[in-house]
Motif scaffolding. Sequence first.
Motif, PDB file in Angstrom:
ATOM      1  N   ILE A   5       0.823  -1.217   0.000  1.00 47.71           N
ATOM      2  CA  ILE A   5       0.000   0.000   0.000  1.00 47.71           C
ATOM      3  C   ILE A   5       0.859   1.269   0.000  1.00 47.71           C
ATOM      4  O   ILE A   5       0.529   2.255  -0.673  1.00 47.71           O
ATOM      5  N   PHE A   6       1.978   1.236   0.705  1.00 47.42           N
ATOM      6  CA  PHE A   6       2.792   2.458   0.766  1.00 47.42           C
ATOM      7  C   PHE A   6       3.578   2.649  -0.535  1.00 47.42           C
ATOM      8  O   PHE A   6       3.819   3.793  -0.929  1.00 47.42           O
ATOM      9  N   CYS A   7       3.977   1.561  -1.212  1.00 47.07           N
ATOM     10  CA  CYS A   7       4.569   1.715  -2.547  1.00 47.07           C
ATOM     11  C   CYS A   7       3.552   2.345  -3.500  1.00 47.07           C
ATOM     12  O   CYS A   7       3.906   3.180  -4.332  1.00 47.07           O
ATOM     13  N   LYS A   8       2.282   1.970  -3.347  1.00 44.45           N
ATOM     14  CA  LYS A   8       1.237   2.549  -4.206  1.00 44.45           C
ATOM     15  C   LYS A   8       1.064   4.034  -3.898  1.00 44.45           C
ATOM     16  O   LYS A   8       0.796   4.836  -4.797  1.00 44.45           O
ATOM     17  N   ILE A   9       1.203   4.400  -2.627  1.00 44.18           N
ATOM     18  CA  ILE A   9       1.148   5.822  -2.261  1.00 44.18           C
ATOM     19  C   ILE A   9       2.340   6.552  -2.872  1.00 44.18           C
ATOM     20  O   ILE A   9       2.192   7.661  -3.406  1.00 44.18           O
ATOM     21  N   VAL A  10       3.526   5.934  -2.822  1.00 43.29           N
ATOM     22  CA  VAL A  10       4.721   6.543  -3.437  1.00 43.29           C
ATOM     23  C   VAL A  10       4.483   6.752  -4.937  1.00 43.29           C
ATOM     24  O   VAL A  10       4.773   7.822  -5.489  1.00 43.29           O
ATOM     25  N   ILE A  14      -2.480   5.305  -5.146  1.00 46.20           N
ATOM     26  CA  ILE A  14      -3.382   5.498  -4.003  1.00 46.20           C
ATOM     27  C   ILE A  14      -3.132   6.919  -3.504  1.00 46.20           C
ATOM     28  O   ILE A  14      -1.971   7.314  -3.311  1.00 46.20           O
ATOM     29  N   PRO A  15      -4.202   7.714  -3.325  1.00 50.13           N
ATOM     30  CA  PRO A  15      -4.000   9.107  -2.926  1.00 50.13           C
ATOM     31  C   PRO A  15      -3.548   9.238  -1.477  1.00 50.13           C
ATOM     32  O   PRO A  15      -3.819   8.365  -0.647  1.00 50.13           O
ATOM     33  N   SER A  16      -2.861  10.313  -1.182  1.00 54.60           N
ATOM     34  CA  SER A  16      -2.465  10.602   0.197  1.00 54.60           C
ATOM     35  C   SER A  16      -2.350  12.107   0.348  1.00 54.60           C
ATOM     36  O   SER A  16      -2.266  12.838  -0.630  1.00 54.60           O
ATOM     37  N   THR A  17      -2.378  12.530   1.596  1.00 56.28           N
ATOM     38  CA  THR A  17      -2.158  13.946   1.885  1.00 56.28           C
ATOM     39  C   THR A  17      -0.681  14.116   2.200  1.00 56.28           C
ATOM     40  O   THR A  17      -0.230  13.859   3.318  1.00 56.28           O
ATOM     41  N   LYS A  18       0.063  14.533   1.202  1.00 48.02           N
ATOM     42  CA  LYS A  18       1.520  14.624   1.338  1.00 48.02           C
ATOM     43  C   LYS A  18       1.916  15.858   2.130  1.00 48.02           C
ATOM     44  O   LYS A  18       1.346  16.931   1.969  1.00 48.02           O
ATOM     45  N   VAL A  19       2.910  15.658   2.968  1.00 44.29           N
ATOM     46  CA  VAL A  19       3.451  16.742   3.785  1.00 44.29           C
ATOM     47  C   VAL A  19       4.845  17.113   3.293  1.00 44.29           C
ATOM     48  O   VAL A  19       5.257  18.265   3.369  1.00 44.29           O
ATOM     49  N   PHE A  20       5.579  16.131   2.788  1.00 42.97           N
ATOM     50  CA  PHE A  20       6.948  16.354   2.312  1.00 42.97           C
ATOM     51  C   PHE A  20       7.286  15.250   1.313  1.00 42.97           C
ATOM     52  O   PHE A  20       6.866  14.107   1.479  1.00 42.97           O
ATOM     53  N   GLU A  21       8.085  15.623   0.317  1.00 42.43           N
ATOM     54  CA  GLU A  21       8.552  14.622  -0.640  1.00 42.43           C
ATOM     55  C   GLU A  21       9.871  15.071  -1.240  1.00 42.43           C
ATOM     56  O   GLU A  21      10.040  16.236  -1.589  1.00 42.43           O
ATOM     57  N   ASN A  22      10.829  14.159  -1.326  1.00 43.22           N
ATOM     58  CA  ASN A  22      12.013  14.385  -2.165  1.00 43.22           C
ATOM     59  C   ASN A  22      12.301  13.067  -2.896  1.00 43.22           C
ATOM     60  O   ASN A  22      11.425  12.194  -2.958  1.00 43.22           O
ATOM     61  N   ASP A  23      13.507  12.905  -3.422  1.00 41.94           N
ATOM     62  CA  ASP A  23      13.791  11.701  -4.219  1.00 41.94           C
ATOM     63  C   ASP A  23      13.781  10.424  -3.389  1.00 41.94           C
ATOM     64  O   ASP A  23      13.541   9.335  -3.931  1.00 41.94           O
ATOM     65  N   VAL A  25      12.491  10.207   0.202  1.00 39.04           N
ATOM     66  CA  VAL A  25      11.629  10.178   1.384  1.00 39.04           C
ATOM     67  C   VAL A  25      10.270  10.777   1.049  1.00 39.04           C
ATOM     68  O   VAL A  25      10.176  11.735   0.275  1.00 39.04           O
ATOM     69  N   LEU A  26       9.224  10.178   1.646  1.00 40.39           N
ATOM     70  CA  LEU A  26       7.871  10.730   1.516  1.00 40.39           C
ATOM     71  C   LEU A  26       7.249  10.789   2.902  1.00 40.39           C
ATOM     72  O   LEU A  26       7.447   9.870   3.718  1.00 40.39           O
ATOM     73  N   VAL A  37      -1.499  15.739  15.338  1.00 40.17           N
ATOM     74  CA  VAL A  37      -0.508  15.561  14.274  1.00 40.17           C
ATOM     75  C   VAL A  37      -0.166  14.071  14.221  1.00 40.17           C
ATOM     76  O   VAL A  37       0.265  13.486  15.225  1.00 40.17           O
ATOM     77  N   HIS A  38      -0.411  13.428  13.098  1.00 41.54           N
ATOM     78  CA  HIS A  38      -0.062  12.013  12.915  1.00 41.54           C
ATOM     79  C   HIS A  38       0.360  11.845  11.457  1.00 41.54           C
ATOM     80  O   HIS A  38      -0.482  11.777  10.545  1.00 41.54           O
ATOM     81  N   ILE A  39       1.655  11.820  11.286  1.00 47.76           N
ATOM     82  CA  ILE A  39       2.243  11.790   9.950  1.00 47.76           C
ATOM     83  C   ILE A  39       3.131  10.554   9.844  1.00 47.76           C
ATOM     84  O   ILE A  39       3.817  10.188  10.815  1.00 47.76           O
ATOM     85  N   LEU A  40       3.086   9.891   8.713  1.00 49.94           N
ATOM     86  CA  LEU A  40       3.952   8.739   8.454  1.00 49.94           C
ATOM     87  C   LEU A  40       5.113   9.189   7.573  1.00 49.94           C
ATOM     88  O   LEU A  40       4.894   9.860   6.554  1.00 49.94           O
ATOM     89  N   VAL A  41       6.324   8.871   8.006  1.00 51.45           N
ATOM     90  CA  VAL A  41       7.524   9.232   7.249  1.00 51.45           C
ATOM     91  C   VAL A  41       8.153   7.931   6.764  1.00 51.45           C
ATOM     92  O   VAL A  41       8.448   7.037   7.588  1.00 51.45           O
ATOM     93  N   ILE A  42       8.340   7.816   5.458  1.00 49.22           N
ATOM     94  CA  ILE A  42       8.784   6.540   4.873  1.00 49.22           C
ATOM     95  C   ILE A  42       9.912   6.767   3.876  1.00 49.22           C
ATOM     96  O   ILE A  42       9.980   7.819   3.226  1.00 49.22           O
TER      97      ILE A  42
END
Length: 118
Positions: A5-10, A14-23, A25-26, A37-42
């Motif tokens: 599921i998280f690869c699909k978010i990457v 699958i939609p997500s509410t993104k807070v940060f993204e670079n090459d 990390v998401l 505040v509940h954010i997943l950092v992957i």
Amino acid sequence: MSDCIFCKIVEGSIPSTKVFENDHVLAFRDIVPAAPVHILVIPKRHIPTMNDVAPEDAALLAEVLLTAQKIAKEEGIAESGYRLINNCNSDGGQTAYHLHFHLLGGRPLGALLEGHSS
Ligand code: AMP
Ligand code: ZN
């Protein structure tokens, strides 16, 4: 990984509410927030669990943790405090098998470990 599921978010399928993204990390908001505040950092790369992190992933892991630190500041919870959690495998409560850290804050989170012996 096709059924992750998280690869699909990457990938964006699958939609997500993104807070940060670079090459590498998401970060996105948890769909079932346990705190204001509940954010997943992957890492974007599929690593199933903390057990699968290799020494050569050290820079990536540091980037994930420093991203969580930066987001905590931006979300205004750095000074009030927060919890950064990784759940590993079934006893750890892991349900999504793509490495992630929960950034939780915005309310007192209690003493998770205090007084527990089992
Ligand atoms: P864990 O139990 O540590 O594996 O955490 C998995 C987390 O992923 C849970 O807090 C879920 O609420 C969250 N989650 C599952 N699906 C999604 C999704 N599509 N978007 C955002 N968060 C999700
Ligand atoms: Zn994955």
